[in-house]
Design a protein around this motif. Structure first.
Motif, PDB file in Angstrom:
ATOM      1  N   TRP A 137     -75.640  78.794 -23.077  1.00 32.51           N
ATOM      2  CA  TRP A 137     -75.765  78.853 -24.539  1.00 32.51           C
ATOM      3  C   TRP A 137     -74.415  78.636 -25.212  1.00 32.51           C
ATOM      4  O   TRP A 137     -74.292  77.845 -26.158  1.00 32.51           O
ATOM      5  N   LEU A 138     -73.360  79.339 -24.739  1.00 34.77           N
ATOM      6  CA  LEU A 138     -72.045  79.184 -25.346  1.00 34.77           C
ATOM      7  C   LEU A 138     -71.501  77.773 -25.143  1.00 34.77           C
ATOM      8  O   LEU A 138     -70.896  77.190 -26.053  1.00 34.77           O
ATOM      9  N   TRP A 139     -71.726  77.205 -23.960  1.00 30.48           N
ATOM     10  CA  TRP A 139     -71.259  75.836 -23.702  1.00 30.48           C
ATOM     11  C   TRP A 139     -71.984  74.843 -24.611  1.00 30.48           C
ATOM     12  O   TRP A 139     -71.363  73.949 -25.199  1.00 30.48           O
ATOM     13  N   LEU A 140     -73.305  75.001 -24.732  1.00 32.83           N
ATOM     14  CA  LEU A 140     -74.081  74.091 -25.568  1.00 32.83           C
ATOM     15  C   LEU A 140     -73.707  74.253 -27.039  1.00 32.83           C
ATOM     16  O   LEU A 140     -73.683  73.270 -27.794  1.00 32.83           O
ATOM     17  N   SER A 141     -73.403  75.467 -27.475  1.00 30.55           N
ATOM     18  CA  SER A 141     -72.995  75.702 -28.864  1.00 30.55           C
ATOM     19  C   SER A 141     -71.733  74.917 -29.193  1.00 30.55           C
ATOM     20  O   SER A 141     -71.620  74.302 -30.255  1.00 30.55           O
ATOM     21  N   GLU A 142     -70.764  74.943 -28.281  1.00 26.15           N
ATOM     22  CA  GLU A 142     -69.519  74.230 -28.515  1.00 26.15           C
ATOM     23  C   GLU A 142     -69.739  72.722 -28.540  1.00 26.15           C
ATOM     24  O   GLU A 142     -69.138  72.013 -29.354  1.00 26.15           O
ATOM     25  N   MET A 173     -78.348  89.945 -25.647  1.00 24.76           N
ATOM     26  CA  MET A 173     -79.376  89.673 -26.654  1.00 24.76           C
ATOM     27  C   MET A 173     -79.970  88.278 -26.480  1.00 24.76           C
ATOM     28  O   MET A 173     -81.190  88.088 -26.564  1.00 24.76           O
ATOM     29  N   ALA A 174     -79.110  87.301 -26.221  1.00 19.70           N
ATOM     30  CA  ALA A 174     -79.593  85.934 -26.048  1.00 19.70           C
ATOM     31  C   ALA A 174     -80.453  85.813 -24.792  1.00 19.70           C
ATOM     32  O   ALA A 174     -81.547  85.235 -24.819  1.00 19.70           O
ATOM     33  N   VAL A 175     -79.967  86.366 -23.678  1.00 24.04           N
ATOM     34  CA  VAL A 175     -80.687  86.246 -22.411  1.00 24.04           C
ATOM     35  C   VAL A 175     -82.036  86.954 -22.475  1.00 24.04           C
ATOM     36  O   VAL A 175     -83.085  86.388 -22.119  1.00 24.04           O
TER      37      VAL A 175
END
Length: 458
Positions: A137-142, A173-175
């Motif tokens: 999620w963090l990688w895709l957000s960037e 929360m995301a997971v």
């Protein structure tokens, strides 16, 4: 800037990282405004960082990063919904062959239980920030942010949250939210398939005996049974080992048992853990504070809470500093002021002014510039007229001063003075002034602005 607390501290960390890699930014105006705003060192550092972030595009980069994060979460959510529906269809099949209940249960909950165990182990021993879905999620957000100014945005958020150990709860929360979406979809699809097709349920074994499956079925169904879900009795379990029972009560018992196990061991744990992560996240964010002991902030102490102020500019001034924002001006402004920039001694100054208009004199030195800007920051005028000699070239320093003065007033006009008798203006140089002032979005005239200063209109 009415930003949430987390976003303000996030921008402070992004500015700190940028200065850590590239050196201190040109921040004379930001420091002056931060000092005028007052407060303790943390408040001044925050005010300075927000001003620099807005000026240099990091606030816009943060907005793009947040948009990318929401889009990434939406894409992962859609993938979770499709995966949940696929799990239910794969577990039950097309209804033409009997359903092996334990294979179906493994298909529905096997990966979920393994990932849940991995998250718990990571939370206990690794900080809880290594969840695969969270990293994706963090990688895709960037990647979806697509902003050249967002170089330090993602790392700044990660460092800020890791320092306060909040990353585990954000990722959690995301997971748990994604798994809850997948398992809820699987449950709904399971209900839809069981309501519209006739399924027979069996269990199969070569090595184990029937008593093993009886004990396993009743153990897994004990907690769901407390919530009212049906549990097959021992006779039904033993009879289902050879072939699916044609009795409707047996099919209802197996179907209810399967639904109850998915609810209790799949949906409810993710829901409860998601709520726990949300509670810990909100509690942690409410306690977030700026760590003024970080090395990058220690260098700002003398600039923002100086014992004695030093004059001069240490860094090259970026072009963005000279832009007057569309929202320039101040709310608590009053009065009218006339100031001149670098006029020679041959020109009589000031002109005869109305009583309601104050004269700030001629700005020639850096000390005069600093004193005037400090005064305007504390007591901003509603109307400000700046007199300039268009016989001089519009150099970078003059334009920077015009922009800074304009940001300290409610409304600003530049007065391009007429030449003394016997002299003429160079048309090309006058055009340079017009072009530069238009780029700054400052109103400019060759006629006297005294009527406008006195009355507010022409």
């Amino acid at each position: 800037m009415a930003l949430p607390k987390l976003q303000r501290l996030w921008l402070c960390e992004a500015v700190r990282l940028r200065e850590e890699h590239a050196g201190l930014l040109e921040d004379s105006e930001a420091n002056r405004r931060a000092q005028a705003a007052g407060g303790d060192l943390a408040s001044r550092i925050e005010t300075r960082a927000l001003l620099l972030a807005e000026r240099d595009g990091q606030r816009q980069a943060q907005r793009h990063w947040l948009q990318g994060a929401r889009l990434a979460l939406l894409l992962l959510g859609l993938l979770a919904l499709a995966s949940g529906a696929g799990l239910a269809v794969a577990a039950l099949g097309d209804g033409q062959t009997p359903v092996n209940v334990f294979w179906a249960l493994g298909s529905l909950l096997g990966l979920h239980l393994l990932m849940l165990l991995g998250w718990v182990v990571g939370l206990l021993f690794g900080g809880g920030h290594g969840a695969a879905l969270g990293r994706i999620w963090l990688w895709l957000s960037e990647k979806l942010a697509r902003d050249s100014s967002a170089l330090h945005t993602g790392p700044a958020l990660v460092l800020l949250l890791r320092r306060q150990r909040l990353n585990r709860w954000l990722v959690g929360m995301a997971v748990h939210g994604l798994w809850l979406a997948a398992l809820s979809t699987a449950l709904l699809m399971l209900l839809a398939l069981l309501s519209t097709r006739r399924y027979g349920f069996v269990w199969e074994t070569t090595l184990l005996g029937g008593d093993t499956f009886v004990a396993l079925t009743q153990a897994l169904g004990a907690l769901p049974g407390l919530l009212g879900f049906p549990v097959p009795d021992a006779a039904t379990v033993r009879a289902s080992g050879d072939s699916p029972l044609p009795l409707e009560s047996a099919r209802h018992a197996w179907a209810g048992w399967l639904i109850g196990v998915v609810v209790l061991y799949g949906v409810l744990p993710r829901l409860l853990l998601g709520l726990v992560c949300l509670w810990r996240w909100r509690r942690g964010v409410a306690q977030l504070q700026l760590d003024v002991d970080l090395p990058g902030y220690g260098l700002l102490r003398e600039r923002l809470q100086p014992n004695s102020e030093r004059l001069g500019v240490c860094d090259a001034e970026p072009a963005q500093l000279y832009q007057v924002q569309s929202a320039a001006g101040v709310d608590a402004s009053s009065g009218a002021l006339l100031v001149a920039i670098e006029l020679d001694d041959r020109r009589p100054w000031p002109p005869v002014l109305p009583k309601s208009v104050s004269d700030a004199g001629i700005i020639d030195s850096r000390e005069q510039r600093r004193q005037l800007l400090d005064q305007l920051t504390r007591f901003p005028p509603a109307r400000l007229a700046i007199a300039c000699d268009p016989r001089r070239s519009p150099d970078r320093g003059s334009l920077a001063l015009l922009a800074e003065l304009a940001r300290c007033a409610g409304s600003t006009r530049v007065w391009l003075l007429q030449p003394p008798p016997g002299e003429t203006l160079d048309s090309e140089r006058l055009g340079d002034w017009h072009k530069a002032l238009d780029q700054l979005q400052l109103a400019h005239h060759g006629s006297s602005p005294l009527t406008w200063l006195e009355t507010g209109h022409d």
